[in-house]
Enzyme design. Structure first.
Site, PDB file in Angstrom:
ATOM      1  N   GLY A  15      40.741  42.339  43.956  1.00 11.16           N
ATOM      2  CA  GLY A  15      41.537  42.069  42.805  1.00 11.16           C
ATOM      3  C   GLY A  15      41.054  42.489  41.352  1.00 11.16           C
ATOM      4  O   GLY A  15      41.318  41.989  40.587  1.00 11.16           O
ATOM      5  N   SER A  21      40.123  42.661  34.201  1.00  2.00           N
ATOM      6  CA  SER A  21      39.975  41.784  35.206  1.00  2.00           C
ATOM      7  C   SER A  21      38.875  40.799  35.698  1.00  2.00           C
ATOM      8  O   SER A  21      37.638  41.656  35.452  1.00  2.00           O
ATOM      9  CB  SER A  21      40.303  42.363  36.595  1.00  2.00           C
ATOM     10  N   ILE A  22      39.032  39.609  35.876  1.00  4.83           N
ATOM     11  CA  ILE A  22      37.744  38.966  36.207  1.00  4.83           C
ATOM     12  C   ILE A  22      37.082  39.340  37.422  1.00  4.83           C
ATOM     13  O   ILE A  22      35.753  39.275  37.371  1.00  4.83           O
ATOM     14  CB  ILE A  22      38.319  37.360  36.354  1.00  4.83           C
ATOM     15  N   ASP A  66      46.878  45.579  51.148  1.00  4.90           N
ATOM     16  CA  ASP A  66      47.609  44.506  50.513  1.00  4.90           C
ATOM     17  C   ASP A  66      47.118  43.414  51.181  1.00  4.90           C
ATOM     18  O   ASP A  66      47.214  43.149  52.399  1.00  4.90           O
ATOM     19  CB  ASP A  66      49.074  45.163  51.089  1.00  4.90           C
ATOM     20  N   ILE A  95      43.324  37.058  43.438  1.00  8.11           N
ATOM     21  CA  ILE A  95      44.448  37.588  43.397  1.00  8.11           C
ATOM     22  C   ILE A  95      45.566  36.554  43.192  1.00  8.11           C
ATOM     23  O   ILE A  95      45.617  35.404  43.640  1.00  8.11           O
ATOM     24  CB  ILE A  95      44.907  37.858  45.170  1.00  8.11           C
ATOM     25  N   TYR A 150      43.079  27.689  39.117  1.00  7.10           N
ATOM     26  CA  TYR A 150      43.480  27.344  37.902  1.00  7.10           C
ATOM     27  C   TYR A 150      43.887  25.691  38.010  1.00  7.10           C
ATOM     28  O   TYR A 150      44.358  25.316  38.626  1.00  7.10           O
ATOM     29  CB  TYR A 150      44.499  28.149  37.231  1.00  7.10           C
ATOM     30  N   TYR A 160      53.553  27.359  33.768  1.00 10.92           N
ATOM     31  CA  TYR A 160      52.387  28.109  34.849  1.00 10.92           C
ATOM     32  C   TYR A 160      53.432  28.146  36.010  1.00 10.92           C
ATOM     33  O   TYR A 160      53.220  29.123  36.930  1.00 10.92           O
ATOM     34  CB  TYR A 160      51.140  27.155  35.093  1.00 10.92           C
ATOM     35  N   LYS A 167      48.452  27.389  43.683  1.00  8.04           N
ATOM     36  CA  LYS A 167      46.803  27.229  43.430  1.00  8.04           C
ATOM     37  C   LYS A 167      46.705  25.908  44.264  1.00  8.04           C
ATOM     38  O   LYS A 167      45.424  25.869  44.880  1.00  8.04           O
ATOM     39  CB  LYS A 167      46.713  26.775  41.935  1.00  8.04           C
ATOM     40  N   THR A 199      43.612  38.466  30.676  1.00  8.03           N
ATOM     41  CA  THR A 199      43.802  39.435  31.774  1.00  8.03           C
ATOM     42  C   THR A 199      45.083  40.159  31.979  1.00  8.03           C
ATOM     43  O   THR A 199      46.150  39.189  31.244  1.00  8.03           O
ATOM     44  CB  THR A 199      43.278  39.023  33.160  1.00  8.03           C
ATOM     45  N   ALA A 201      47.302  39.395  34.794  1.00  7.00           N
ATOM     46  CA  ALA A 201      47.897  38.240  35.185  1.00  7.00           C
ATOM     47  C   ALA A 201      47.980  37.090  34.334  1.00  7.00           C
ATOM     48  O   ALA A 201      49.054  36.493  34.162  1.00  7.00           O
ATOM     49  CB  ALA A 201      46.971  37.924  36.606  1.00  7.00           C
TER      50      ALA A 201
HETATM   51  P1  NAI Z   1      44.513  40.542  37.304  1.00  5.30           P
HETATM   52  O1  NAI Z   1      45.767  40.992  36.920  1.00  5.30           O
HETATM   53  O2  NAI Z   1      43.477  41.506  36.661  1.00  5.30           O
HETATM   54  O3  NAI Z   1      44.112  40.477  38.812  1.00  5.30           O
HETATM   55  C1  NAI Z   1      45.143  39.967  39.660  1.00  5.30           C
HETATM   56  C2  NAI Z   1      44.808  40.779  40.886  1.00  5.30           C
HETATM   57  O4  NAI Z   1      45.851  40.403  42.121  1.00  5.30           O
HETATM   58  C3  NAI Z   1      45.260  42.405  40.474  1.00  5.30           C
HETATM   59  O5  NAI Z   1      44.058  43.138  40.791  1.00  5.30           O
HETATM   60  C4  NAI Z   1      46.195  42.711  41.533  1.00  5.30           C
HETATM   61  O6  NAI Z   1      46.323  44.027  41.733  1.00  5.30           O
HETATM   62  C5  NAI Z   1      45.993  41.798  42.690  1.00  5.30           C
HETATM   63  N1  NAI Z   1      47.105  41.636  43.506  1.00  5.30           N
HETATM   64  C6  NAI Z   1      48.343  41.226  43.408  1.00  5.30           C
HETATM   65  N2  NAI Z   1      48.982  41.379  44.472  1.00  5.30           N
HETATM   66  C7  NAI Z   1      48.325  41.725  45.621  1.00  5.30           C
HETATM   67  C8  NAI Z   1      48.197  42.057  46.861  1.00  5.30           C
HETATM   68  N3  NAI Z   1      49.291  41.962  47.565  1.00  5.30           N
HETATM   69  N4  NAI Z   1      47.206  42.545  47.491  1.00  5.30           N
HETATM   70  C9  NAI Z   1      45.919  42.538  47.072  1.00  5.30           C
HETATM   71  N5  NAI Z   1      45.814  42.217  45.578  1.00  5.30           N
HETATM   72  C10 NAI Z   1      47.065  41.919  45.073  1.00  5.30           C
HETATM   73  O7  NAI Z   1      44.343  38.956  36.519  1.00  5.30           O
HETATM   74  P2  NAI Z   1      42.925  37.986  36.640  1.00  5.30           P
HETATM   75  O8  NAI Z   1      43.472  37.006  35.442  1.00  5.30           O
HETATM   76  O9  NAI Z   1      41.760  38.555  36.803  1.00  5.30           O
HETATM   77  O10 NAI Z   1      43.191  37.289  38.020  1.00  5.30           O
HETATM   78  C11 NAI Z   1      42.466  37.063  39.040  1.00  5.30           C
HETATM   79  C12 NAI Z   1      42.463  35.711  39.621  1.00  5.30           C
HETATM   80  O11 NAI Z   1      41.997  34.478  38.613  1.00  5.30           O
HETATM   81  C13 NAI Z   1      43.937  35.214  40.050  1.00  5.30           C
HETATM   82  O12 NAI Z   1      43.773  34.468  41.171  1.00  5.30           O
HETATM   83  C14 NAI Z   1      44.447  34.162  38.991  1.00  5.30           C
HETATM   84  O13 NAI Z   1      45.246  33.437  39.245  1.00  5.30           O
HETATM   85  C15 NAI Z   1      42.959  33.679  38.606  1.00  5.30           C
HETATM   86  N6  NAI Z   1      42.898  32.857  37.298  1.00  5.30           N
HETATM   87  C16 NAI Z   1      43.271  33.582  36.158  1.00  5.30           C
HETATM   88  C17 NAI Z   1      43.137  32.903  34.814  1.00  5.30           C
HETATM   89  C18 NAI Z   1      43.708  33.766  33.610  1.00  5.30           C
HETATM   90  O14 NAI Z   1      43.940  33.027  32.776  1.00  5.30           O
HETATM   91  N7  NAI Z   1      43.683  34.911  33.796  1.00  5.30           N
HETATM   92  C19 NAI Z   1      42.730  31.422  34.695  1.00  5.30           C
HETATM   93  C20 NAI Z   1      42.473  30.927  36.011  1.00  5.30           C
HETATM   94  C21 NAI Z   1      42.409  31.564  37.254  1.00  5.30           C
END
Ligand code: NAI
Length: 267
Positions: A15, A21-22, A66, A95, A150, A160, A167, A199, A201
């Site tokens: 991810g 990205s986190i 994927d 993800i 989340y 959301y 989630k 980020t 997402a």
């Molecule tokens: P991000 O957009 O950087 O990361 C999401 C990732 O999911 C991306 O790297 C994307 O390519 C990957 N992804 C999507 N479809 C995929 C697939 N079919 N196969 C493999 N990878 C796939 O955003 P972020 O915020 O870093 O998100 C990471 C996690 O943190 C997610 O689960 C998100 O729900 C969670 N989260 C994020 C928060 C926020 O406010 N940004 C708060 C709480 C949780």
């Protein structure tokens, strides 16, 4: 801040798309603490994202997968064990993607094909990941598996959308599969419930900027950054937390236990 909490450990990080990205911050922190890593993302994300940059910096191999595709997952975990030369000590699921959010569908007007795809990408992929690891017997004794989540799984955050149910499902998989892993070889499974974070997402959610500020004011410690999430994940991947499993753990500056904060009322 290198104290080698993950010295000699082998991990797979899902991810990391770009520097925001986190998972990017988590991968950096894990490497800093002595872990050897493989990095993975969906093939399409590898074309648009910057994962190669991170791989170069951390001297890690990128293996496309994927997360909804079991063959891709099998290939990823087989190759990771070859490259890292042993069973895996930790795996991060970071993800999330909602088709209905992306297509701007309201919660009262959802497309169910999109919804199923959302659940597959954002939650069922976690079960697929763990089942593939299980069948390959790829986790080392006492290892640690984490997914990011989340608080919309527990409380209502109207914008959301269907990610709330994603989630809830994700967190339930952590508990249910966590039981089986614990009995099998003391592997821990937890979810980390993170503050709103800027980020790709995160900012896809309607009104995210305003909401980010709201959560920051509501939380007595303020919003938890991606860097603080990385610190927490390192701790949960390390041997310091080997009796912690099947939990949903908040990294949210105290938000989850607040009722009202005078700071929000500008008192
Ligand atoms: P991000 O957009 O950087 O990361 C999401 C990732 O999911 C991306 O790297 C994307 O390519 C990957 N992804 C999507 N479809 C995929 C697939 N079919 N196969 C493999 N990878 C796939 O955003 P972020 O915020 O870093 O998100 C990471 C996690 O943190 C997610 O689960 C998100 O729900 C969670 N989260 C994020 C928060 C926020 O406010 N940004 C708060 C709480 C949780």
């Amino acid at each position: 801040m290198a104290n080698n909490l993950l010295e000699g450990k082998r991990g797979v990080i899902f991810g990391a798309l770009d520097e925001k990205s986190i998972a990017w911050k988590i991968a950096e922190r894990c490497a800093e603490q002595g872990a050897k890593l493989t990095l993975t993302n969906a093939p399409v994300a590898l074309r648009f994202g910057e994962l190669d940059k991170l791989a170069e910096k951390l001297n890690a191999t990128v293996i496309p997968a994927d997360a909804t595709n079991e063959e891709d997952l099998e290939n990823l975990f087989r190759k990771s064990q070859e490259i890292l030369d042993g069973k895996l000590d930790f795996v991060l699921h970071s993800i999330g993607m909602s088709l209905n959010v992306r297509k701007k569908r309201d919660y009262t007007d959802l497309n169910y094909d999109y919804m199923l795809k959302t659940f597959d990408i954002s939650a069922i992929s976690f079960h697929k990941m763990m089942q593939t690891l299980w069948k390959l017997d790829a986790m080392a004794e006492g290892g640690s598996i984490l997914a990011l989540t989340y608080i919309a799984a527990q409380r209502v955050f109207p914008d959301y959308n269907e990610m709330a149910e994603s989630k809830s499902l994700l967190e339930s998989f952590a508990r249910s599969f966590g039981y089986h892993w614990a009995v099998k070889n003391k592997v821990r499974v937890n979810t980390v419930s993170q503050s709103p974070t800027m980020t790709t997402a995160g900012s896809g959610v309607k009104g995210f900027d305003v909401f980010f500020d709201y959560a920051d004011k509501m939380s007595p410690l303020g919003n938890a950054s991606a860097e603080s999430c990385a610190d927490y994940c390192v701790c949960l991947f390390s041997d310091m937390t080997r009796m912690v499993t099947m939990q949903n753990l908040y990294n949210d500056g105290g938000f989850s236990n607040m009722g009202m904060n005078p700071a929000l009322l500008d008192l």
